[in-house]
Scaffold this active site. Structure first.
Site, short mmCIF file in Angstrom:
data_model
loop_
_atom_site.label_atom_id
_atom_site.label_comp_id
_atom_site.label_asym_id
_atom_site.label_seq_id
_atom_site.Cartn_x
_atom_site.Cartn_y
_atom_site.Cartn_z
N ASP A 1 54.75 -51.77 -30.90
CA ASP A 1 56.19 -51.98 -30.86
C ASP A 1 56.74 -51.93 -29.44
O ASP A 1 57.52 -52.79 -29.03
CB ASP A 1 56.89 -50.93 -31.73
CG ASP A 1 58.33 -51.30 -32.06
OD1 ASP A 1 59.17 -51.24 -31.16
OD2 ASP A 1 58.61 -51.64 -33.22
N TRP B 1 60.54 -53.05 -34.54
CA TRP B 1 59.68 -54.15 -34.98
C TRP B 1 58.62 -53.65 -35.96
O TRP B 1 58.27 -54.35 -36.90
CB TRP B 1 59.06 -54.85 -33.78
CG TRP B 1 60.08 -55.09 -32.72
CD1 TRP B 1 60.01 -54.76 -31.39
CD2 TRP B 1 61.38 -55.68 -32.89
NE1 TRP B 1 61.16 -55.10 -30.75
CE2 TRP B 1 62.02 -55.67 -31.64
CE3 TRP B 1 62.06 -56.22 -33.99
CZ2 TRP B 1 63.31 -56.17 -31.46
CZ3 TRP B 1 63.35 -56.71 -33.81
CH2 TRP B 1 63.96 -56.69 -32.56
N ASP B 2 58.15 -52.43 -35.77
CA ASP B 2 57.24 -51.84 -36.75
C ASP B 2 57.92 -51.71 -38.11
O ASP B 2 57.33 -52.03 -39.15
CB ASP B 2 56.79 -50.45 -36.28
CG ASP B 2 55.62 -50.51 -35.32
OD1 ASP B 2 54.84 -51.47 -35.39
OD2 ASP B 2 55.50 -49.60 -34.48
N VAL B 3 59.14 -51.21 -38.09
CA VAL B 3 59.86 -51.02 -39.35
C VAL B 3 60.12 -52.37 -40.02
O VAL B 3 59.86 -52.54 -41.22
CB VAL B 3 61.18 -50.27 -39.10
CG1 VAL B 3 62.04 -50.24 -40.37
CG2 VAL B 3 60.91 -48.85 -38.61
#
Length: 409
Positions: free
Chosen positions: A139, A168-170
């Site tokens: 991320d 962005w991970d989420v």
């Protein structure tokens, strides 16, 4: 869909679905937990000793990972030697039996789509990678290359500023869960599996494009600038009370803006400012362009009133607002303690605390949090339930070092 004995209910629409997860860090673990909260039986398979995130901070005083427990609630855990041929073959059988694999451990031939499809033609295979070209990325490195750190922070700052939320991970985790759900529907209607690739960088790039950050450059030839805590294109600003409390105030509509002027006693001053600037403050863009002058007017009222007085005034208006709070303050606020999203969870090795379930109300209820397993807690159970192995067979695998059971967190 691989059937189990569980009967689907409105709150568990994925009951009867089995999923294997091979992952670490945020995106895919979040996807797996989300799918588990929707009723799927998700088994996370880790190497013996744990993947890179098994002891990741934050940790308890005893060194046990709060982070790992938080992202693996409601799953089952299998620990296997995935470097050995025997371990790989065993995990392949689990994947083939479930029919769904989600992973961010990219580039491993033994659990690639092409390899596994030979064992399960209708396989759903979702692989998250760093970049579309096969390169690695997390991320924080992806975010650095997209542009957001260059528009985050005070206007006068020249250095990049990373945000602490792995956005962005989420987002990628939610896209992964969505991909599984749509692929299951596709398989139910066509009998076909799917190979799905989700590059983390593409999630960030798509978001930047969808929100207009790239389009500004492409169409207007201008790039977004730092504006501190202002809200781009609207009127929004942070203010500090006479006793030092910080507030974020946003006026999206004309009504919001009018109420803000009225409660701060600046209605006439705002009208005079508009006349002097030849501005029309019914237009949100002009409110944004003249935000500094407007904030100068409003700021005098905020700095002359206490946090309690500001809270009372804002609460009786249409203005959008919130007081800035630390995690420590938010954790004991009613938004957590009186929120049905949270329920008391007794998490072995961690403690008892309020934990969020699925942040979606289904049939009027939030699916509650379920404790996360320790590494290998379910090795014997999954091998028995999914593959029909006997206790003696599992014990033999443990003695051979192919799998492990019940390792401490």
């Amino acid at each position: 869909m691989t059937p189990t004995t569980e009967t689907p209910s409105p709150a568990r629409p994925l009951a009867g679905v089995r999923i294997v997860e091979i992952s670490s860090f945020v995106a895919v673990p979040l996807a797996g937990m989300t799918l588990a909260q929707l009723g799927a039986e998700v088994t996370r398979v880790d190497p013996i000793g744990g993947a890179a995130d098994y002891r990741r901070w934050p940790v308890t005083d005893g060194g046990e990972s709060i982070y790992w427990a938080g992202l693996n609630k409601g799953k089952r855990s299998v620990a296997a030697d995935m470097r050995s041929e025997q371990g790989q073959a065993l995990v392949q059988r689990l994947i083939a039996g479930s029919g769904v694999l989600i992973t961010n451990v990219a580039g491993r031939q033994w659990h690639s789509y092409d390899t596994l499809r030979e064992m399960r033609p209708d396989l759903i295979h979702v692989e998250v990678s760093g970049r579309a070209d096969g390169g690695t990325g997390v991320d924080y490195t992806v975010n650095a290359g997209v542009g957001f750190p260059m528009v985050t922070g005070p206007a006068e700052l020249a250095a990049p500023v990373n945000h602490v939320l792995p956005a962005w991970d989420v987002s990628c985790g939610i896209y992964t869960a969505l991909a599984v759900v749509t692929a299951l529907r596709h398989r139910d209607t066509t009998g076909e599996g799917q190979r799905i690739a989700i590059p983390l960088e593409n999630v960030a790039l798509a978001t930047a494009g969808n929100l207009g950050f790239f389009t500004e450059v492409m169409v207007n030839g201008t790039a977004r600038e730092r504006i501190g805590n202002s809200v781009y294109g609207q009127y929004g600003q942070d203010f500090v009370s006479s006793d030092g409390a910080a507030f974020m105030v946003v006026a999206l509509t004309g009504r919001h803006f009018g109420d803000l002027a009225e409660l701060t006693g600046t209605t006439k001053a705002v009208a005079a400012l508009a006349e002097s600037l030849n501005a029309d403050f019914t237009d949100e863009g002009q409110r944004y362009e003249h935000r500094e002058a407007l904030s100068g007017l409003f700021g005098e009222w905020f700095s002359a009133h206490t946090a309690d007085e500001i809270t009372a005034a804002l609460s009786s208006s249409s203005v959008l607002w919130e007081r800035y709070r630390s995690f420590a303050e938010a954790a004991v606020a009613p938004k957590v303690t009186d929120n049905p999203l949270f329920s008391t969870l007794e998490q072995p090795r961690i403690g008892t605390y309020l934990a969020p379930g699925l942040p979606i109300s289904i049939a009027g209820q939030y699916p509650p949090a379920v404790a996360a397993p320790a590494l290998g807690d379910d090795t014997a159970g999954v091998l028995g339930d999914w593959l029909g192995l006997s206790g003696e067979q599992v014990d033999a695998l443990v003695r051979a070092g192919t799998v492990a059971t019940g390792l401490p967190l």
